[in-house]
Scaffold this motif. Sequence first.
Motif, PDB file in Angstrom:
ATOM      1  N   VAL A   1      -1.220  -1.914   6.793  1.00 41.33           N
ATOM      2  CA  VAL A   1      -2.261  -2.747   7.386  1.00 41.33           C
ATOM      3  C   VAL A   1      -3.075  -1.913   8.365  1.00 41.33           C
ATOM      4  O   VAL A   1      -2.516  -1.283   9.261  1.00 41.33           O
ATOM      5  CB  VAL A   1      -1.643  -3.965   8.093  1.00 41.33           C
ATOM      6  CG1 VAL A   1      -2.732  -4.864   8.656  1.00 41.33           C
ATOM      7  CG2 VAL A   1      -0.748  -4.738   7.136  1.00 41.33           C
TER       8      VAL A   1
ATOM      9  N   GLU B   1      -1.354  -8.596   9.666  1.00 36.46           N
ATOM     10  CA  GLU B   1      -2.741  -8.819   9.271  1.00 36.46           C
ATOM     11  C   GLU B   1      -3.556  -9.551  10.324  1.00 36.46           C
ATOM     12  O   GLU B   1      -4.794  -9.543  10.269  1.00 36.46           O
ATOM     13  CB  GLU B   1      -2.793  -9.602   7.954  1.00 36.46           C
ATOM     14  CG  GLU B   1      -2.334  -8.821   6.739  1.00 36.46           C
ATOM     15  CD  GLU B   1      -0.822  -8.864   6.517  1.00 36.46           C
ATOM     16  OE1 GLU B   1      -0.373  -8.461   5.435  1.00 36.46           O
ATOM     17  OE2 GLU B   1      -0.087  -9.308   7.435  1.00 36.46           O
TER      18      GLU B   1
ATOM     19  N   TYR C   1      -5.957  -3.465   3.763  1.00 44.16           N
ATOM     20  CA  TYR C   1      -4.806  -2.624   3.436  1.00 44.16           C
ATOM     21  C   TYR C   1      -5.288  -1.225   3.080  1.00 44.16           C
ATOM     22  O   TYR C   1      -6.192  -1.054   2.258  1.00 44.16           O
ATOM     23  CB  TYR C   1      -4.012  -3.225   2.281  1.00 44.16           C
ATOM     24  CG  TYR C   1      -3.494  -4.606   2.584  1.00 44.16           C
ATOM     25  CD1 TYR C   1      -2.575  -4.819   3.610  1.00 44.16           C
ATOM     26  CD2 TYR C   1      -3.938  -5.707   1.857  1.00 44.16           C
ATOM     27  CE1 TYR C   1      -2.113  -6.095   3.902  1.00 44.16           C
ATOM     28  CE2 TYR C   1      -3.468  -6.984   2.133  1.00 44.16           C
ATOM     29  CZ  TYR C   1      -2.565  -7.167   3.165  1.00 44.16           C
ATOM     30  OH  TYR C   1      -2.111  -8.432   3.455  1.00 44.16           O
TER      31      TYR C   1
ATOM     32  N   THR D   1      -6.591  -5.956  -0.691  1.00 41.97           N
ATOM     33  CA  THR D   1      -7.430  -6.393   0.425  1.00 41.97           C
ATOM     34  C   THR D   1      -8.326  -7.552   0.004  1.00 41.97           C
ATOM     35  O   THR D   1      -8.446  -8.553   0.715  1.00 41.97           O
ATOM     36  CB  THR D   1      -8.292  -5.223   0.931  1.00 41.97           C
ATOM     37  OG1 THR D   1      -7.437  -4.184   1.425  1.00 41.97           O
ATOM     38  CG2 THR D   1      -9.224  -5.673   2.046  1.00 41.97           C
TER      39      THR D   1
ATOM     40  N   TYR E   1      -7.993 -14.768   6.449  1.00 47.11           N
ATOM     41  CA  TYR E   1      -6.796 -14.138   5.897  1.00 47.11           C
ATOM     42  C   TYR E   1      -5.976 -15.200   5.197  1.00 47.11           C
ATOM     43  O   TYR E   1      -5.606 -16.212   5.802  1.00 47.11           O
ATOM     44  CB  TYR E   1      -5.967 -13.474   7.003  1.00 47.11           C
ATOM     45  CG  TYR E   1      -4.587 -13.068   6.557  1.00 47.11           C
ATOM     46  CD1 TYR E   1      -4.404 -12.244   5.456  1.00 47.11           C
ATOM     47  CD2 TYR E   1      -3.462 -13.525   7.251  1.00 47.11           C
ATOM     48  CE1 TYR E   1      -3.128 -11.877   5.041  1.00 47.11           C
ATOM     49  CE2 TYR E   1      -2.187 -13.166   6.844  1.00 47.11           C
ATOM     50  CZ  TYR E   1      -2.025 -12.338   5.738  1.00 47.11           C
ATOM     51  OH  TYR E   1      -0.768 -11.992   5.324  1.00 47.11           O
TER      52      TYR E   1
END
Length: 424
Positions: free
Chosen positions: A104, A241, A276, A283, A297
Motif C-alpha cells: 500500500v 488503505e 497498490y 488499485t 475505497y
Amino acid sequence: MKPLLRIPASDVPALTRALETALDGGPAVWPLPTAATPAPAAPAPAAPGPTIRSGGAFVPEQGPIGAEFGTNAPPEGNVTPVEVDDRIALVVETSGSTDAPKRVALSADALVASADATHDALGGTGQWLLALPGHYIAGAQVLVRGLVASTPTLTVPGERFDPSAFAATSAQLLPHVPHYTSLVPTQLARLLDAAERDPFIAAALTSFDAVLVGGQALAPAIAERAAAAGVRIVRTYGSSETAGGCVYDGTPIGDTRLRFDDGRIELASSSLADGYLGDPARTAEAFRSDRDGTRWYVTGDLGELAADGRLRVRGRADDVMVSGGVKVVLGEVERVVRAVAGFADAVVVAAPDPEWGERAAVAIAGDAGDEASALQALRTATDAAGLAPAARPVRLVVVDRLPMLASGKPDRRAIAALAAASAG
C-alpha cells in the motif's frame, strides 16, 4: 520519481528519522520486519501511465519480501522497486485477512490527514507510546502522530510484547500532556491479565487518556474487562488503505465518509492511499471515483448503521457461507460465540455438510471441556442473539494452537481446512 528506502522496523530511531524526512518530501520509506541488504540495482524501463509506478530500477531479492511488480518485472525471480512516484511517503505491506500480500502506497498528505483526524477525535495532541511493530500501518502511524505533534514517541523495548516493559516505559512519558497508545486486542488482553496481578501495570494501563484498539475485532469480554478496570479504550476501524483507523467507536473521524454497496463498506477520506505499488489492476478494483471526483475505497467488509447511527461491522464479505440456501455472515456468528465464557478467542469458519452444504464450525485453542455441552451453549447463544437457525454451530474443533498469519490474525483458510478434515 524518488527513492524508496527500506528501513528495518526494529530500528525505531532510524525509521522515525526516515519518516520525518519523507513527510517533508524526501525519499519514501518502506519499513521491513527484518533488516534487508539490497543487491546492486539493475536498470529496467519505467512503467507508463499510472500514478504509482513500478519502474525505475529493480533489486532482486530473496525471501517473503520479494514479489513481482506489474508488467515491467523481469520474467524470472523476485523484484522490488527502488523508486516510487514523488507523492509517496510510505509503503506498507499488508495481507489483510488473507495471505496475498499487498504493498500500500501512502502520500504524506494522507498520513498527516490521518494523524490530524486522530488528534481531533481524541481532543488534542499528546505523547504516544509505540507498542506495535513499525512495519504495520498502526505502528507507523504512531510515529507519524508523534512527528505531527512534535512530541517524542517512546517505544516499548523487546522483540516480544511484555506488559512489564509496557508499564515501565509508560512511566517515562512526559507529565502534563495527554498520553496515547495503540494496541491490538491480544496485547490488551495480556495487559489486563497482568494488571490483575500487578498494581504497577494496572496503574500504567489506566494512566492513558486513550488506548486505541484495532487490527481485528475486539471480543466483548475483553472490552467489558477493560471498562471495569477503568481503561479508556477507543475501538478503531480502518486499514492500511485508509492510513490506519478512520472510524472511532463507530463514528467516522476527520473528513471520512462511509456508504454501503450491497452491504459492503466503502470509505472516502483525505487519508486514502494512492493505491497498490506496481499493481494497477488491484488499485482500480479497490479504489473507485464518483463523477464528482470523490475517491472511495471498497473494503472487504460487510457493515450497516446501527440504530444509534454508528457503524457496525458484520464481517468479511468473503466470509459468508450458504447453509441450506440461507446466507450466514460468519463474522456475526463469531461475535456471538466470542461473548460466551471461554470462547473469547474462538474463530468461526464454514465446514462442509452433506445435507446443508455448509455449517458453522467453531475452532478454539486449549480445552473446551465437554464438547456437547459447549456446542449447546453456543447454539443457545446464537438463537438468543436472533441469528437464523442456519447460523447455529454444529462442530467444535479443538487444537493446541490456532494457525495464524504473519499479521497476527487467524489464518482462516488453514482453520477451515482443519474443520473440513474433522468432518471426514
